[in-house]
Design a protein around this motif. Structure first.
Motif, PDB file in Angstrom:
ATOM      1  N   CYS A 165      -0.520   0.088  -4.740  1.00  0.00           N
ATOM      2  CA  CYS A 165      -1.662  -0.638  -4.174  1.00  0.00           C
ATOM      3  C   CYS A 165      -2.966   0.087  -4.492  1.00  0.00           C
ATOM      4  CB  CYS A 165      -1.480  -0.832  -2.677  1.00  0.00           C
ATOM      5  SG  CYS A 165      -0.188  -2.025  -2.351  1.00  0.00           S
ATOM      6  N   ALA A 193      -1.135  -2.997   8.062  1.00  0.00           N
ATOM      7  CA  ALA A 193      -1.885  -2.595   6.864  1.00  0.00           C
ATOM      8  C   ALA A 193      -3.369  -2.906   7.018  1.00  0.00           C
ATOM      9  CB  ALA A 193      -1.322  -3.313   5.638  1.00  0.00           C
ATOM     10  N   SER A 237      -1.126   1.023   2.758  1.00  0.00           N
ATOM     11  CA  SER A 237       0.027   0.306   2.216  1.00  0.00           C
ATOM     12  C   SER A 237       1.313   1.116   2.334  1.00  0.00           C
ATOM     13  CB  SER A 237      -0.231  -0.131   0.771  1.00  0.00           C
ATOM     14  OG  SER A 237      -0.802   0.911   0.053  1.00  0.00           O
ATOM     15  N   THR A 297      -6.454   2.914   0.783  1.00  0.00           N
ATOM     16  CA  THR A 297      -5.488   1.901   0.348  1.00  0.00           C
ATOM     17  C   THR A 297      -4.087   2.482   0.330  1.00  0.00           C
ATOM     18  OG1 THR A 297      -7.222   1.104  -1.110  1.00  0.00           O
ATOM     19  CG2 THR A 297      -5.050   0.158  -1.399  1.00  0.00           C
ATOM     20  N   CYS A 311      -4.593  -3.438   0.025  1.00  0.00           N
ATOM     21  CA  CYS A 311      -3.516  -2.866   0.824  1.00  0.00           C
ATOM     22  C   CYS A 311      -2.502  -3.912   1.282  1.00  0.00           C
ATOM     23  CB  CYS A 311      -4.073  -2.107   2.017  1.00  0.00           C
ATOM     24  SG  CYS A 311      -4.695  -3.181   3.282  1.00  0.00           S
ATOM     25  N   ALA A 325      -6.708  -0.353   7.146  1.00  0.00           N
ATOM     26  CA  ALA A 325      -7.816  -0.490   6.206  1.00  0.00           C
ATOM     27  C   ALA A 325      -9.113  -0.807   6.942  1.00  0.00           C
ATOM     28  CB  ALA A 325      -7.502  -1.564   5.176  1.00  0.00           C
TER      29      ALA A 325
END
Lengths: 155, 268
Positions: free
Chosen positions: B134, B189, B161, B157, B212, B193
């Motif tokens: 990712c 996720a 992920s 990221t 992500c 983020a």
């Protein structure tokens, strides 16, 4: 940045998701390097056709997927496994994930905020893009079977 | 007047039918496309001495008939999705190839099929590699926009992920419905983020938020769906396609919920 450097960077970066997703698909260990190579070749080829040639992205995807699939057939016969073992993971870097999510999120926004032309346009543009690119990927992968191995199995 | 004789199915034909069903079911459970399932099962049956093997595929089951000397034997099996596993698919196909080369008889095929243990990578390895994947997607997204490389975008990221992938594998091992699993992990996720956006850690929050969740894109089911339909298996193609769209929608639900909770609407 010069084009060759960009192309090399693209080649290297695309190999990473190809291996990552090959591991989600539990591709046998010895085949992982083929996935990496095929993913890198496919994405870099699409980059070349799309950015440098420049072709429409769907056509560039179709050609890149077709080339990867032909390479996959060669490996498959050497390795006695179905070509999809190598080639689907190699397609993952080219899968239009952001387009697909943007389209669906725009639909959710229409539900939340009410209809607006801008949102519907976002949904349609991105959704159609995602659909056509995925169709190009799948048809590109099927090309050797459709053109050369019409009534006989690849392996 | 003589009573019409009812011909019984010989034991070896029954055994071969079972083997074909076992091979086909294993392929279907581990994410092989319909054309591959049909060709492997048919070739296995023919290699073991059947005159014909006819196969009907559905998304949640498989029915097959073997024919020899005018005697038909039919069996049906229910299909439960076991997750994509190319190792299992490769092993079944190699068993079929060995039978075709006459290196394995029916007993040998049975032994080999029973011995297949679908291989899985260790969870942490998958999570780390998917995190890196990712992050690579984030970099590709930045290149496409001509933006500068930003190390913290990749780090964010990667963390978002990798954690989401670990959670996804954990929930899958507890046999949660994939739709529930995807919605919950997409929420995780996006939430991670979103912290980067809220605290201003990264220069390109939009890239981090979109990259992500790319681990949830069901690329394999989508590609299988289209190739099934291109090759004439419209039924299974539609089932797989609908399932893939549902998985995407479940992720969207998770993303939207996370964006509402953290009030960060960076996607659109």
């Amino acid at each position: 940045m010069n084009t060759l450097l960009l192309l090399l960077q693209d080649f290297g970066l695309a190999a990473v998701p190809a291996v990552g997703f090959a591991m989600i698909f539990n591709v046998p260990k010895p085949a992982l390097r083929y996935c990496a190579l095929a993913g890198a070749i496919g994405h870099a080829l699409r980059f070349t056709l799309y950015k440098i040639a420049p072709l429409p992205i769907e056509l560039a995807t179709l050609i890149a997927a077709g080339v990867v699939s032909l390479i996959g057939v060669y490996w498959a016969q050497k390795w006695r496994a179905h070509p999809k073992v190598f080639t689907v993971a190699a397609m993952i870097p080219m899968v239009p994930g952001v387009y697909a999510f943007t389209a669906l999120l725009a639909l959710v926004e229409i539900e939340r905020k009410g209809y607006s032309e801008a949102l519907l346009r976002t949904a349609m543009d991105n959704g159609l893009k995602a659909f056509f690119i995925i169709a190009a990927l799948a048809v590109g992968l099927a090309l050797p079977g459709l053109l050369f191995y019409r009534r006989k199995p690849v392996v | 007047m003589s009573v019409p004789q009812i011909t019984g199915v010989a034991d070896d034909q029954r055994e071969i039918t079972r083997l074909c069903a076992q091979a086909g079911l294993m392929l279907l459970q581990h994410g092989a496309e319909s054309a591959l399932v049909e060709s492997v099962v048919r070739r296995l049956g023919l290699a073991l001495g059947m005159e014909a093997v006819e196969l009907v595929l559905l998304a949640n089951g498989i029915t097959l008939t073997t024919i020899r000397d005018g005697v038909c034997h039919t069996t049906a099996r229910r299909n439960l999705d076991r997750g994509i596993n190319m190792h299992a698919v490769t092993e079944v196909q190699r068993t079929m190839l060995l039978a075709e080369e006459k290196q394995l008889d029916a007993a040998g095929v049975a032994r080999r099929l029973d011995e297949i243990k679908p291989f899985r990578y260790p969870r942490w390895q998958v999570s780390v590699m998917v995190g890196l994947s990712c992050a690579a997607f984030a970099r590709l997204g930045l290149i496409a926009r001509g933006a500068e490389a930003d190390v913290w975008t990749f780090v964010l990221t990667f963390v978002a992920s990798a954690v989401a992938m670990q959670a996804r594998q954990w929930l899958a091992s507890l046999h949660f419905n994939p739709l529930v699993n995807f919605a919950v992990t997409a929420f995780i996720a996006t939430s991670i983020a979103a912290q980067g956006v809220i605290h201003g850690w990264v220069d390109s929050p939009k890239i981090a938020m979109s990259a992500c969740v790319l681990l949830f894109v069901p690329g394999f089911p989508f590609i299988n769906a289209v190739s099934d339909m291109v090759k004439g298996y419209i039924n299974t193609g539609i089932s797989r396609g609908v399932m893939a769209v549902l998985l995407l929608l479940a992720c969207c639900a998770g993303i939207v919920l996370a964006m509402t909770v953290w009030n960060t609407w960076t996607w659109l």
